[in-house]
Scaffold this motif. Structure first.
Motif, PDB file in Angstrom:
ATOM      1  N   ASN A   1     -58.483 -38.186  50.690  1.00  3.52           N
ATOM      2  CA  ASN A   1     -59.601 -37.242  50.747  1.00  3.52           C
ATOM      3  C   ASN A   1     -60.265 -37.023  49.388  1.00  3.52           C
ATOM      4  O   ASN A   1     -61.042 -36.085  49.226  1.00  3.52           O
ATOM      5  CB  ASN A   1     -59.109 -35.888  51.290  1.00  3.52           C
ATOM      6  CG  ASN A   1     -58.608 -35.984  52.717  1.00  3.52           C
ATOM      7  OD1 ASN A   1     -59.224 -36.658  53.541  1.00  3.52           O
ATOM      8  ND2 ASN A   1     -57.496 -35.329  53.004  1.00  3.52           N
ATOM      9  N   ASP A   2     -59.972 -37.891  48.431  1.00  4.36           N
ATOM     10  CA  ASP A   2     -60.489 -37.723  47.068  1.00  4.36           C
ATOM     11  C   ASP A   2     -61.621 -38.685  46.725  1.00  4.36           C
ATOM     12  O   ASP A   2     -61.935 -38.886  45.544  1.00  4.36           O
ATOM     13  CB  ASP A   2     -59.361 -37.904  46.051  1.00  4.36           C
ATOM     14  CG  ASP A   2     -58.351 -36.763  46.098  1.00  4.36           C
ATOM     15  OD1 ASP A   2     -58.754 -35.635  46.410  1.00  4.36           O
ATOM     16  OD2 ASP A   2     -57.160 -37.019  45.821  1.00  4.36           O
ATOM     17  N   LEU A   3     -62.267 -39.271  47.734  1.00  4.19           N
ATOM     18  CA  LEU A   3     -63.374 -40.187  47.458  1.00  4.19           C
ATOM     19  C   LEU A   3     -64.524 -39.474  46.756  1.00  4.19           C
ATOM     20  O   LEU A   3     -65.166 -40.034  45.860  1.00  4.19           O
ATOM     21  CB  LEU A   3     -63.849 -40.837  48.759  1.00  4.19           C
ATOM     22  CG  LEU A   3     -62.880 -41.866  49.359  1.00  4.19           C
ATOM     23  CD1 LEU A   3     -63.164 -42.045  50.846  1.00  4.19           C
ATOM     24  CD2 LEU A   3     -62.984 -43.192  48.638  1.00  4.19           C
ATOM     25  N   GLY A   4     -64.787 -38.246  47.155  1.00  2.00           N
ATOM     26  CA  GLY A   4     -65.839 -37.471  46.496  1.00  2.00           C
ATOM     27  C   GLY A   4     -65.491 -37.184  45.045  1.00  2.00           C
ATOM     28  O   GLY A   4     -66.353 -37.230  44.166  1.00  2.00           O
ATOM     29  N   GLN A   5     -64.213 -36.900  44.785  1.00  2.00           N
ATOM     30  CA  GLN A   5     -63.760 -36.687  43.409  1.00  2.00           C
ATOM     31  C   GLN A   5     -63.947 -37.948  42.584  1.00  2.00           C
ATOM     32  O   GLN A   5     -64.389 -37.901  41.430  1.00  2.00           O
ATOM     33  CB  GLN A   5     -62.281 -36.290  43.403  1.00  2.00           C
ATOM     34  CG  GLN A   5     -61.665 -36.167  42.024  1.00  2.00           C
ATOM     35  CD  GLN A   5     -62.176 -34.972  41.248  1.00  2.00           C
ATOM     36  OE1 GLN A   5     -62.182 -33.856  41.771  1.00  2.00           O
ATOM     37  NE2 GLN A   5     -62.590 -35.181  40.013  1.00  2.00           N
ATOM     38  N   ALA A   6     -63.626 -39.107  43.166  1.00  2.00           N
ATOM     39  CA  ALA A   6     -63.797 -40.370  42.459  1.00  2.00           C
ATOM     40  C   ALA A   6     -65.267 -40.605  42.118  1.00  2.00           C
ATOM     41  O   ALA A   6     -65.586 -41.132  41.045  1.00  2.00           O
ATOM     42  CB  ALA A   6     -63.247 -41.526  43.294  1.00  2.00           C
ATOM     43  N   PHE A   7     -66.171 -40.221  43.027  1.00  2.00           N
ATOM     44  CA  PHE A   7     -67.604 -40.354  42.721  1.00  2.00           C
ATOM     45  C   PHE A   7     -67.994 -39.445  41.562  1.00  2.00           C
ATOM     46  O   PHE A   7     -68.728 -39.860  40.652  1.00  2.00           O
ATOM     47  CB  PHE A   7     -68.457 -40.037  43.944  1.00  2.00           C
ATOM     48  CG  PHE A   7     -69.928 -40.176  43.680  1.00  2.00           C
ATOM     49  CD1 PHE A   7     -70.526 -41.422  43.670  1.00  2.00           C
ATOM     50  CD2 PHE A   7     -70.716 -39.070  43.397  1.00  2.00           C
ATOM     51  CE1 PHE A   7     -71.877 -41.574  43.396  1.00  2.00           C
ATOM     52  CE2 PHE A   7     -72.069 -39.202  43.121  1.00  2.00           C
ATOM     53  CZ  PHE A   7     -72.650 -40.462  43.124  1.00  2.00           C
ATOM     54  N   ASP A   8     -67.516 -38.212  41.581  1.00  5.76           N
ATOM     55  CA  ASP A   8     -67.819 -37.288  40.476  1.00  5.76           C
ATOM     56  C   ASP A   8     -67.368 -37.847  39.134  1.00  5.76           C
ATOM     57  O   ASP A   8     -67.979 -37.590  38.093  1.00  5.76           O
ATOM     58  CB  ASP A   8     -67.137 -35.933  40.715  1.00  5.76           C
ATOM     59  CG  ASP A   8     -67.859 -35.075  41.735  1.00  5.76           C
ATOM     60  OD1 ASP A   8     -69.001 -35.415  42.120  1.00  5.76           O
ATOM     61  OD2 ASP A   8     -67.282 -34.053  42.167  1.00  5.76           O
ATOM     62  N   MET A   9     -66.288 -38.631  39.143  1.00  6.19           N
ATOM     63  CA  MET A   9     -65.735 -39.175  37.901  1.00  6.19           C
ATOM     64  C   MET A   9     -66.618 -40.246  37.287  1.00  6.19           C
ATOM     65  O   MET A   9     -66.451 -40.591  36.114  1.00  6.19           O
ATOM     66  CB  MET A   9     -64.329 -39.716  38.152  1.00  6.19           C
ATOM     67  CG  MET A   9     -63.321 -38.612  38.467  1.00  6.19           C
ATOM     68  SD  MET A   9     -61.708 -39.257  39.010  1.00  6.19           S
ATOM     69  CE  MET A   9     -61.093 -39.920  37.461  1.00  6.19           C
ATOM     70  N   VAL A  10     -67.554 -40.799  38.062  1.00  5.01           N
ATOM     71  CA  VAL A  10     -68.500 -41.780  37.517  1.00  5.01           C
ATOM     72  C   VAL A  10     -69.936 -41.266  37.595  1.00  5.01           C
ATOM     73  O   VAL A  10     -70.883 -42.033  37.441  1.00  5.01           O
ATOM     74  CB  VAL A  10     -68.375 -43.150  38.223  1.00  5.01           C
ATOM     75  CG1 VAL A  10     -67.017 -43.767  37.971  1.00  5.01           C
ATOM     76  CG2 VAL A  10     -68.655 -43.045  39.717  1.00  5.01           C
ATOM     77  N   SER A  11     -70.102 -39.967  37.806  1.00  5.35           N
ATOM     78  CA  SER A  11     -71.461 -39.413  37.887  1.00  5.35           C
ATOM     79  C   SER A  11     -71.521 -38.034  37.230  1.00  5.35           C
ATOM     80  O   SER A  11     -71.819 -37.916  36.046  1.00  5.35           O
ATOM     81  CB  SER A  11     -71.931 -39.356  39.353  1.00  5.35           C
ATOM     82  OG  SER A  11     -71.037 -38.572  40.136  1.00  5.35           O
ATOM     83  N   ARG A  12     -71.216 -37.003  37.967  1.00  2.00           N
ATOM     84  CA  ARG A  12     -71.413 -35.635  37.477  1.00  2.00           C
ATOM     85  C   ARG A  12     -70.592 -35.346  36.222  1.00  2.00           C
ATOM     86  O   ARG A  12     -71.098 -34.764  35.248  1.00  2.00           O
ATOM     87  CB  ARG A  12     -71.047 -34.634  38.580  1.00  2.00           C
ATOM     88  CG  ARG A  12     -71.162 -33.176  38.158  1.00  2.00           C
ATOM     89  CD  ARG A  12     -70.741 -32.235  39.268  1.00  2.00           C
ATOM     90  NE  ARG A  12     -69.367 -32.441  39.679  1.00  2.00           N
ATOM     91  CZ  ARG A  12     -68.305 -31.935  39.034  1.00  2.00           C
ATOM     92  NH1 ARG A  12     -68.488 -31.196  37.938  1.00  2.00           N
ATOM     93  NH2 ARG A  12     -67.086 -32.145  39.488  1.00  2.00           N
ATOM     94  N   ILE A  13     -69.309 -35.722  36.220  1.00  2.00           N
ATOM     95  CA  ILE A  13     -68.436 -35.352  35.100  1.00  2.00           C
ATOM     96  C   ILE A  13     -68.856 -36.060  33.812  1.00  2.00           C
ATOM     97  O   ILE A  13     -69.069 -35.405  32.776  1.00  2.00           O
ATOM     98  CB  ILE A  13     -66.960 -35.605  35.461  1.00  2.00           C
ATOM     99  CG1 ILE A  13     -66.543 -34.642  36.574  1.00  2.00           C
ATOM    100  CG2 ILE A  13     -66.066 -35.431  34.228  1.00  2.00           C
ATOM    101  CD1 ILE A  13     -65.212 -34.960  37.207  1.00  2.00           C
ATOM    102  N   PRO A  14     -69.005 -37.399  33.799  1.00  2.00           N
ATOM    103  CA  PRO A  14     -69.453 -38.024  32.543  1.00  2.00           C
ATOM    104  C   PRO A  14     -70.856 -37.617  32.138  1.00  2.00           C
ATOM    105  O   PRO A  14     -71.156 -37.547  30.936  1.00  2.00           O
ATOM    106  CB  PRO A  14     -69.356 -39.527  32.839  1.00  2.00           C
ATOM    107  CG  PRO A  14     -69.365 -39.641  34.322  1.00  2.00           C
ATOM    108  CD  PRO A  14     -68.678 -38.406  34.816  1.00  2.00           C
TER     109      PRO A  14
END
Length: 414
Positions: free
Chosen positions: A343-356
């Motif tokens: 259920n962490d696919l959204g988190q993985a996306f954030d790690m290459v978009s919102r967070i950086p």
């Protein structure tokens, strides 16, 4: 004359929303989002019909080495180790011209852009073999790419440089004068790692530049610099301005020690970037069984509140012989190798978009007033985009289409 642009009928997950909605996005002549809503009037804007395609913030690659990109065919690293890669690149570094670096880097930037990346932070070697040649090349390339990509240049002191404190200080000052954006280096390579770190922190404090260092890119729990990193960040008041790349040794530490260290990083305001491609390839090759993955403790860092991004690191060189420039691929590798959950696919996306994007202080996001640096893809939602990628992608940078694999001819002027 540039017109405003209306993206009609995209699947958009507004900031704070849990699921995408069919909405329109209006982009002003200044390249920023001016409105998000249903059935927005065209009012003279150019209209692009998205037909239910997903719209997300553009991808952000906070850790690359564009100066080394695509040098794989020039060198050999038969052992496949970090030490082997360093030695291989050191052997050819004196012969690589600024023009060579720029030409190869431009190919990589073009690929990354076509796949949805809108920003890259490139860690650029400063060492006795290269001097400032890489900095000069990457600053020039940054200007050539400014209409399609945000590029930040890190003055990355590596090789023998971290043991040459006097020369490193001079190189660092010169690199910043040439236009480097960020301060970096590899303290573990120094004979005096704490003194070298103090030099980097002194320069960051004096100049106001952020710090992005390679920290403990190894799996030896007996020699780590995390506590010193947290202490210096706290003492200098640089919370939110310090990034620790790799941090692989956290995964080698006993769990209780690692969690204590993670709490120190969180309290100090240090962010971490995991580089799965490099650490899966380079680390753990001497193990005779149960080969370690080499990544940092991604899940534990996230659970304790440390901002964690993921990035490409090297693309087709002695450190990582593969790489397409697709950050969605990196997100998948992070989820799998980092032992995140289904259920962490959204988190993985954030790690290459919102967070950086936040760590690079970019004005990004799906909100009114943000720059329209966007990725449009045929996908139902962000989770599906990460899980399976997308064959069709259109990339907007400042509201202009800079790459597209589906026809944008289906536009009109209202």
């Amino acid at each position: 004359m540039r017109l405003e642009l209306l993206l009609r009928g995209g699947r958009i997950c507004r900031e704070g929303a849990s699921a995408p909605e069919l909405l329109d996005i209006r982009i002003g002549k200044n390249g920023r989002i001016s409105a998000i809503g249903r059935a927005l009037p065209a009012d003279g804007a150019e209209v692009m019909a998205l037909e239910g395609r997903l719209v997300v913030p553009g991808l952000v690659d906070i850790h690359q080495h564009l100066d080394k990109s695509r040098t794989r065919a020039l060198i050999n690293n038969p052992a496949g180790t970090l030490e082997g890669a360093i030695a291989a690149y050191r052997g050819i570094a004196p012969t690589i011209t600024a023009e060579d670096m720029i030409a190869r880097a431009l190919r990589t930037v073009e690929n990354c852009s076509a796949l949805g990346t809108v920003a890259i932070r490139t860690h650029t070697n400063i060492d006795p073999q290269t001097g400032l040649r890489g900095i000069e090349a990457m600053v020039a390339m940054r200007e050539r790419c400014r209409d399609r990509m945000h590029i930040q240049v890190v003055a990355h002191l590596t090789g023998e440089a971290p043991s040459m404190l006097v020369e490193s200080e001079e190189w660092l000052s010169a690199a910043l004068a040439l236009g480097a954006d960020v301060i970096g280096g590899v303290p573990a390579y120094s004979r005096e790692p704490l003194a070298f770190m103090e030099l980097l922190f002194d320069t960051a404090e004096r100049t106001g530049r952020p710090l992005d260092m390679h920290i403990d890119e190894h799996i030896d729990a007996g020699r780590v610099l995390f506590d010193a990193l947290a202490r210096m960040t706290r003492e200098r008041g640089l919370a939110g301005r310090v990034v620790a790349g790799h941090s692989s040794a956290l995964g080698a530490m006993p769990r209780d020690d690692a969690l204590r260290t993670i709490d120190l990083l969180h309290e100090a305001g240090v962010a971490v970037v995991t580089l799965p491609a490099a650490n899966l390839f380079l680390q753990g090759r001497s193990a005779d069984r149960l080969v370690p993955r080499g990544l940092t403790r991604v899940g534990e860092l996230i659970a304790r509140g440390v901002p964690v991004a993921a990035a490409s690191d090297n693309i087709q060189d002695a450190f990582v012989p593969t790489g397409s420039g697709d950050l969605l691929e990196i997100a998948r590798w992070t989820l799998l190798a980092g032992h995140l959950g289904i259920n962490d696919l959204g988190q993985a996306f954030d790690m290459v978009s919102r967070i950086p994007a936040g760590l690079m202080e970019l004005d990004a996001g799906l909100r009114v007033g943000a720059r329209a640096d966007l990725l449009v893809a045929r996908s139902d939602d962000v989770e599906s985009l990460v899980a399976g990628g997308a064959r069709e992608r259109t990339v907007l940078f400042g509201g202009r289409v800079v790459a597209s694999t589906f026809s944008v001819a289906d536009t009109d002027h209202a």
